[in-house]
Design a protein around this motif. Sequence first.
Motif, PDB file in Angstrom:
ATOM      1  N   TYR A 118       2.077 -54.293  93.611  1.00  0.00           N
ATOM      2  CA  TYR A 118       3.081 -55.049  94.363  1.00  0.00           C
ATOM      3  C   TYR A 118       2.363 -55.660  95.558  1.00  0.00           C
ATOM      4  O   TYR A 118       1.801 -54.934  96.377  1.00  0.00           O
ATOM      5  N   GLU A 119       2.391 -56.998  95.663  1.00  0.00           N
ATOM      6  CA  GLU A 119       1.638 -57.648  96.734  1.00  0.00           C
ATOM      7  C   GLU A 119       2.361 -58.900  97.207  1.00  0.00           C
ATOM      8  O   GLU A 119       2.615 -59.787  96.396  1.00  0.00           O
ATOM      9  N   PRO A 120       2.673 -59.035  98.451  1.00  0.00           N
ATOM     10  CA  PRO A 120       2.778 -57.995  99.477  1.00  0.00           C
ATOM     11  C   PRO A 120       4.026 -57.155  99.221  1.00  0.00           C
ATOM     12  O   PRO A 120       4.864 -57.521  98.402  1.00  0.00           O
ATOM     13  N   TYR A 121       4.148 -56.076  99.962  1.00  0.00           N
ATOM     14  CA  TYR A 121       5.311 -55.212  99.794  1.00  0.00           C
ATOM     15  C   TYR A 121       5.635 -54.551 101.126  1.00  0.00           C
ATOM     16  O   TYR A 121       4.741 -54.000 101.778  1.00  0.00           O
ATOM     17  N   LEU A 122       6.905 -54.605 101.502  1.00  0.00           N
ATOM     18  CA  LEU A 122       7.338 -54.142 102.816  1.00  0.00           C
ATOM     19  C   LEU A 122       6.465 -54.848 103.854  1.00  0.00           C
ATOM     20  O   LEU A 122       6.314 -56.060 103.793  1.00  0.00           O
ATOM     21  N   ASN A 123       5.866 -54.139 104.775  1.00  0.00           N
ATOM     22  CA  ASN A 123       4.990 -54.760 105.778  1.00  0.00           C
ATOM     23  C   ASN A 123       3.521 -54.566 105.448  1.00  0.00           C
ATOM     24  O   ASN A 123       2.673 -54.673 106.335  1.00  0.00           O
ATOM     25  N   TYR A 124       3.206 -54.264 104.197  1.00  0.00           N
ATOM     26  CA  TYR A 124       1.836 -53.948 103.803  1.00  0.00           C
ATOM     27  C   TYR A 124       1.280 -55.032 102.891  1.00  0.00           C
ATOM     28  O   TYR A 124       2.019 -55.716 102.185  1.00  0.00           O
ATOM     29  N   LYS A 125      -0.037 -55.155 102.883  1.00  0.00           N
ATOM     30  CA  LYS A 125      -0.685 -56.157 102.036  1.00  0.00           C
ATOM     31  C   LYS A 125      -0.428 -55.878 100.568  1.00  0.00           C
ATOM     32  O   LYS A 125      -0.192 -56.802  99.800  1.00  0.00           O
ATOM     33  N   SER A 126      -0.497 -54.604 100.177  1.00  0.00           N
ATOM     34  CA  SER A 126      -0.188 -54.278  98.782  1.00  0.00           C
ATOM     35  C   SER A 126       0.103 -52.794  98.623  1.00  0.00           C
ATOM     36  O   SER A 126      -0.334 -51.974  99.421  1.00  0.00           O
ATOM     37  N   ILE A 127       0.845 -52.502  97.573  1.00  0.00           N
ATOM     38  CA  ILE A 127       1.091 -51.126  97.147  1.00  0.00           C
ATOM     39  C   ILE A 127       0.751 -51.075  95.663  1.00  0.00           C
ATOM     40  O   ILE A 127       1.199 -51.927  94.888  1.00  0.00           O
ATOM     41  N   MET A 128      -0.058 -50.094  95.285  1.00  0.00           N
ATOM     42  CA  MET A 128      -0.433 -49.938  93.887  1.00  0.00           C
ATOM     43  C   MET A 128      -0.032 -48.535  93.436  1.00  0.00           C
ATOM     44  O   MET A 128      -0.287 -47.557  94.137  1.00  0.00           O
ATOM     45  N   LEU A 129       0.597 -48.472  92.276  1.00  0.00           N
ATOM     46  CA  LEU A 129       0.978 -47.200  91.687  1.00  0.00           C
ATOM     47  C   LEU A 129       0.063 -46.929  90.504  1.00  0.00           C
ATOM     48  O   LEU A 129      -0.176 -47.823  89.685  1.00  0.00           O
ATOM     49  N   GLY A 130      -0.445 -45.712  90.413  1.00  0.00           N
ATOM     50  CA  GLY A 130      -1.282 -45.317  89.287  1.00  0.00           C
ATOM     51  C   GLY A 130      -0.527 -44.356  88.395  1.00  0.00           C
ATOM     52  O   GLY A 130      -0.008 -43.340  88.863  1.00  0.00           O
ATOM     53  N   GLU A 131      -0.453 -44.690  87.116  1.00  0.00           N
ATOM     54  CA  GLU A 131       0.293 -43.861  86.165  1.00  0.00           C
ATOM     55  C   GLU A 131      -0.582 -42.727  85.651  1.00  0.00           C
ATOM     56  O   GLU A 131      -1.745 -42.919  85.315  1.00  0.00           O
ATOM     57  N   GLY A 132      -0.002 -41.553  85.617  1.00  0.00           N
ATOM     58  CA  GLY A 132      -0.685 -40.384  85.085  1.00  0.00           C
ATOM     59  C   GLY A 132      -0.175 -40.072  83.690  1.00  0.00           C
ATOM     60  O   GLY A 132       0.344 -40.935  82.986  1.00  0.00           O
ATOM     61  N   GLU A 133      -0.307 -38.825  83.322  1.00  0.00           N
ATOM     62  CA  GLU A 133       0.142 -38.395  82.000  1.00  0.00           C
ATOM     63  C   GLU A 133       1.664 -38.344  81.929  1.00  0.00           C
ATOM     64  O   GLU A 133       2.344 -38.161  82.934  1.00  0.00           O
ATOM     65  N   ASN A 134       2.174 -38.521  80.729  1.00  0.00           N
ATOM     66  CA  ASN A 134       3.610 -38.428  80.457  1.00  0.00           C
ATOM     67  C   ASN A 134       4.452 -39.394  81.288  1.00  0.00           C
ATOM     68  O   ASN A 134       5.595 -39.101  81.614  1.00  0.00           O
ATOM     69  N   GLY A 135       3.878 -40.525  81.676  1.00  0.00           N
ATOM     70  CA  GLY A 135       4.634 -41.531  82.417  1.00  0.00           C
ATOM     71  C   GLY A 135       4.961 -41.135  83.839  1.00  0.00           C
ATOM     72  O   GLY A 135       5.882 -41.686  84.441  1.00  0.00           O
ATOM     73  N   LEU A 136       4.235 -40.199  84.397  1.00  0.00           N
ATOM     74  CA  LEU A 136       4.484 -39.768  85.770  1.00  0.00           C
ATOM     75  C   LEU A 136       3.502 -40.449  86.729  1.00  0.00           C
ATOM     76  O   LEU A 136       2.447 -40.924  86.323  1.00  0.00           O
ATOM     77  N   LEU A 137       3.861 -40.480  87.982  1.00  0.00           N
ATOM     78  CA  LEU A 137       3.058 -41.121  89.011  1.00  0.00           C
ATOM     79  C   LEU A 137       1.886 -40.234  89.410  1.00  0.00           C
ATOM     80  O   LEU A 137       2.074 -39.098  89.821  1.00  0.00           O
ATOM     81  N   ALA A 138       0.668 -40.759  89.286  1.00  0.00           N
ATOM     82  CA  ALA A 138      -0.523 -39.994  89.657  1.00  0.00           C
ATOM     83  C   ALA A 138      -0.876 -40.202  91.126  1.00  0.00           C
ATOM     84  O   ALA A 138      -1.283 -39.271  91.808  1.00  0.00           O
ATOM     85  N   TYR A 139      -0.737 -41.439  91.609  1.00  0.00           N
ATOM     86  CA  TYR A 139      -1.054 -41.706  93.012  1.00  0.00           C
ATOM     87  C   TYR A 139      -0.393 -42.992  93.488  1.00  0.00           C
ATOM     88  O   TYR A 139       0.043 -43.825  92.700  1.00  0.00           O
ATOM     89  N   ILE A 140      -0.338 -43.117  94.805  1.00  0.00           N
ATOM     90  CA  ILE A 140       0.130 -44.325  95.481  1.00  0.00           C
ATOM     91  C   ILE A 140      -1.014 -44.776  96.371  1.00  0.00           C
ATOM     92  O   ILE A 140      -1.547 -43.989  97.160  1.00  0.00           O
ATOM     93  N   SER A 141      -1.403 -46.037  96.245  1.00  0.00           N
ATOM     94  CA  SER A 141      -2.480 -46.579  97.061  1.00  0.00           C
ATOM     95  C   SER A 141      -1.940 -47.789  97.815  1.00  0.00           C
ATOM     96  O   SER A 141      -1.379 -48.705  97.207  1.00  0.00           O
ATOM     97  N   ILE A 142      -2.095 -47.768  99.131  1.00  0.00           N
ATOM     98  CA  ILE A 142      -1.535 -48.838  99.962  1.00  0.00           C
ATOM     99  C   ILE A 142      -2.630 -49.460 100.811  1.00  0.00           C
ATOM    100  O   ILE A 142      -3.403 -48.752 101.458  1.00  0.00           O
ATOM    101  N   LYS A 143      -2.667 -50.783 100.790  1.00  0.00           N
ATOM    102  CA  LYS A 143      -3.557 -51.545 101.664  1.00  0.00           C
ATOM    103  C   LYS A 143      -2.701 -52.027 102.826  1.00  0.00           C
ATOM    104  O   LYS A 143      -1.791 -52.830 102.642  1.00  0.00           O
ATOM    105  N   VAL A 144      -2.991 -51.511 104.004  1.00  0.00           N
ATOM    106  CA  VAL A 144      -2.159 -51.768 105.167  1.00  0.00           C
ATOM    107  C   VAL A 144      -2.404 -53.162 105.740  1.00  0.00           C
ATOM    108  O   VAL A 144      -1.477 -53.951 105.893  1.00  0.00           O
ATOM    109  N   ASN A 145      -3.663 -53.481 106.083  1.00  0.00           N
ATOM    110  CA  ASN A 145      -3.972 -54.741 106.765  1.00  0.00           C
ATOM    111  C   ASN A 145      -4.887 -55.687 106.009  1.00  0.00           C
ATOM    112  O   ASN A 145      -4.782 -56.887 106.163  1.00  0.00           O
ATOM    113  N   THR A 146      -5.838 -55.156 105.254  1.00  0.00           N
ATOM    114  CA  THR A 146      -6.780 -56.028 104.561  1.00  0.00           C
ATOM    115  C   THR A 146      -6.600 -55.884 103.060  1.00  0.00           C
ATOM    116  O   THR A 146      -6.369 -54.792 102.557  1.00  0.00           O
TER     117      THR A 146
END
Length: 185
Positions: A118-146
């Motif tokens: 998702y780019e941009p999202y809220l007040n952040y440059k981007s938010i990336m979701l990483g899918e894990g096993e069984n369709g569950l969320l493995a991690y959230i990665s957010i780029k705040v300024n750059t």
Amino acid sequence: MKIIEMKNLIFIVSFLAFNTLADPLLIDFKSIAGKSLEQVEPIVGKPSKCNRPYVENVLHCVFKAGAIEIFFVNDVSDWITISTFEKYPYAIESISHIGLTSLPNSKPTAKLGWLTHYEPYLNYKSIMLGEGENGLLAYISIKVNTLNFGVFTPLPNSDSSSKIEVPKELNDLDSEIQKLQSKLR
């Protein structure tokens, strides 16, 4: 009458306590975004390791046995990845577990295999979701300024005379994301 009121009160308190304990906030993301290492440490603890990958003005630190990784760009927390331990659905609404509110009817700007971007999202440059096993969320990665490291000042011991570029793999990933974004538009 007092017995019924007391039972209702006990039920309400028990319900609130159970729901609070059953689904705790992983971290209050806003409390660490755009902050210095000194401001982040009281919230997430001391880093288990830090290094300067590739460039002088970027510091990469790992916290909580790898559950949180932060790239400090120009001395502020900028690229932040939080492991969710595959406990939550692989959906943008899961950002509520780090104290952020998802926007209604959010559409990703890119999907690349097991990544949703998702780019941009809220007040952040981007938010990336990483899918894990069984369709569950493995991690959230957010780029705040750059959005990307681009070209930075080299490390003092570098043999480059002026500037160095980010490794090819990172630029290739950015290129793939940009291609997918243009197809979605």
